[in-house]
Write a protein that holds these residues in place. Structure first.
Motif, PDB file in Angstrom:
ATOM      1  N   UNK A   1       0.700  -1.398   0.072  1.00 22.81           N
ATOM      2  CA  UNK A   1      -0.206   0.000  -0.025  1.00 22.81           C
ATOM      3  C   UNK A   1       1.122   1.208  -0.036  1.00 22.81           C
ATOM      4  N   UNK A   2       0.761   2.159  -0.848  1.00 21.53           N
ATOM      5  CA  UNK A   2       1.413   3.599  -0.757  1.00 21.53           C
ATOM      6  C   UNK A   2       0.472   4.430   0.064  1.00 21.53           C
ATOM      7  N   UNK A   3       1.333   5.437   0.492  1.00 21.01           N
ATOM      8  CA  UNK A   3       0.740   6.446   1.420  1.00 21.01           C
ATOM      9  C   UNK A   3      -0.039   7.301   0.500  1.00 21.01           C
ATOM     10  N   UNK A   4      -0.956   7.814   0.782  1.00 19.17           N
ATOM     11  CA  UNK A   4      -1.851   8.696  -0.058  1.00 19.17           C
ATOM     12  C   UNK A   4      -1.115  10.167   0.189  1.00 19.17           C
ATOM     13  N   UNK A   5      -0.805  11.059  -0.806  1.00 15.21           N
ATOM     14  CA  UNK A   5      -0.550  12.343  -0.676  1.00 15.21           C
ATOM     15  C   UNK A   5      -1.047  13.208  -0.011  1.00 15.21           C
ATOM     16  N   UNK A   6      -0.665  14.062   0.891  1.00 13.64           N
ATOM     17  CA  UNK A   6      -1.590  14.757   1.873  1.00 13.64           C
ATOM     18  C   UNK A   6      -1.903  16.041   0.668  1.00 13.64           C
ATOM     19  N   UNK A   7      -3.014  16.489   0.821  1.00 14.59           N
ATOM     20  CA  UNK A   7      -3.485  17.448   0.058  1.00 14.59           C
ATOM     21  C   UNK A   7      -3.700  18.694   1.158  1.00 14.59           C
ATOM     22  N   UNK A   8      -3.177  19.996   0.596  1.00 17.85           N
ATOM     23  CA  UNK A   8      -3.157  21.046   1.650  1.00 17.85           C
ATOM     24  C   UNK A   8      -4.248  22.216   0.989  1.00 17.85           C
ATOM     25  N   UNK A   9      -4.982  22.678   2.025  1.00 24.64           N
ATOM     26  CA  UNK A   9      -6.042  23.687   1.630  1.00 24.64           C
ATOM     27  C   UNK A   9      -5.086  24.869   1.230  1.00 24.64           C
ATOM     28  N   UNK A  10      -5.830  25.836   0.533  1.00 21.11           N
ATOM     29  CA  UNK A  10      -5.293  26.973  -0.172  1.00 21.11           C
ATOM     30  C   UNK A  10      -4.547  27.998   1.125  1.00 21.11           C
ATOM     31  N   UNK A  11      -5.385  27.863   2.148  1.00 19.76           N
ATOM     32  CA  UNK A  11      -4.902  28.805   3.422  1.00 19.76           C
ATOM     33  C   UNK A  11      -3.530  28.014   4.126  1.00 19.76           C
ATOM     34  N   UNK A  12      -3.431  26.662   4.026  1.00 24.45           N
ATOM     35  CA  UNK A  12      -2.377  26.179   4.547  1.00 24.45           C
ATOM     36  C   UNK A  12      -1.053  26.392   3.483  1.00 24.45           C
ATOM     37  N   UNK A  13      -1.445  26.320   2.381  1.00 22.85           N
ATOM     38  CA  UNK A  13      -0.380  26.832   1.461  1.00 22.85           C
ATOM     39  C   UNK A  13       0.127  28.094   1.237  1.00 22.85           C
TER      40      UNK A  13
END
Length: 164
Positions: free
Chosen positions: A5-17
């Motif tokens: 199983x591969x880790x799912x890439x963390x998706x950041x919100x625009x505020x976090x970016x």
């Protein structure tokens, strides 16, 4: 890929970016400031070191200068005058004085003598009695040392006459 199983890439919100972008900019600015401070400190250290060297050279240079004695002007050696030709063509030759050689004291000769003889010579002579070597008497080794204890005891009894 089976079973892995591969880790799912963390998706950041625009505020976090945006926060991440600001943090990176701030970190880069801090690094640049520290780098400029380090460069300035290195430059000041170099300047201080150079100033110290100059001060030391000046200090010791002043001390050494008065100790120097002015060199005496070499005196011209008069040459025999040949027939009265033009005196203007004659050259003056300067010679330096020869340096004096440092004399070393003569070494004393050491002579080893068995008996004291009273003879004198021009050089200083130190008489010392020759030391005799003390020779220890040789240790007699047991000729039967290589044998075991029982055989040695048997031989000793035979030598003493107890066994016939």
């Amino acid at each position: 890929m089976t079973g892995v199983e591969t880790k799912v890439k963390r998706i950041m919100t625009p505020d976090q970016l945006e926060n991440l972008k600001k943090a990176r900019e701030k970190a880069n600015a801090v690094r640049q400031e520290k780098a400029t401070l380090r460069r300035m400190e290195q430059e000041t250290k170099l300047i201080e070191k150079m100033n110290k060297e100059k001060e030391i050279k000046e200090k010791y240079g002043k001390i050494k200068e008065p100790k120097k004695e002015p060199e005496p002007e070499p005196q011209p050696v008069p040459e025999p005058q040949p027939s009265s030709e033009s005196e203007e063509e004659q050259e003056v030759v300067y010679k330096k004085r020869p340096k004096k050689a440092v004399k070393k004291p003569k070494k004393k000769k050491v002579i080893y003598v068995d008996s004291s003889d009273d003879s004198s010579s021009e050089e200083e002579v130190v008489y010392k009695k020759k030391k005799k070597r003390v020779v220890a008497p040789p240790v007699q080794e047991d000729p039967y040392a290589h044998l075991d204890v029982k055989k040695r005891a048997l031989i000793e009894r035979f030598m003493n006459g107890k066994i016939m």
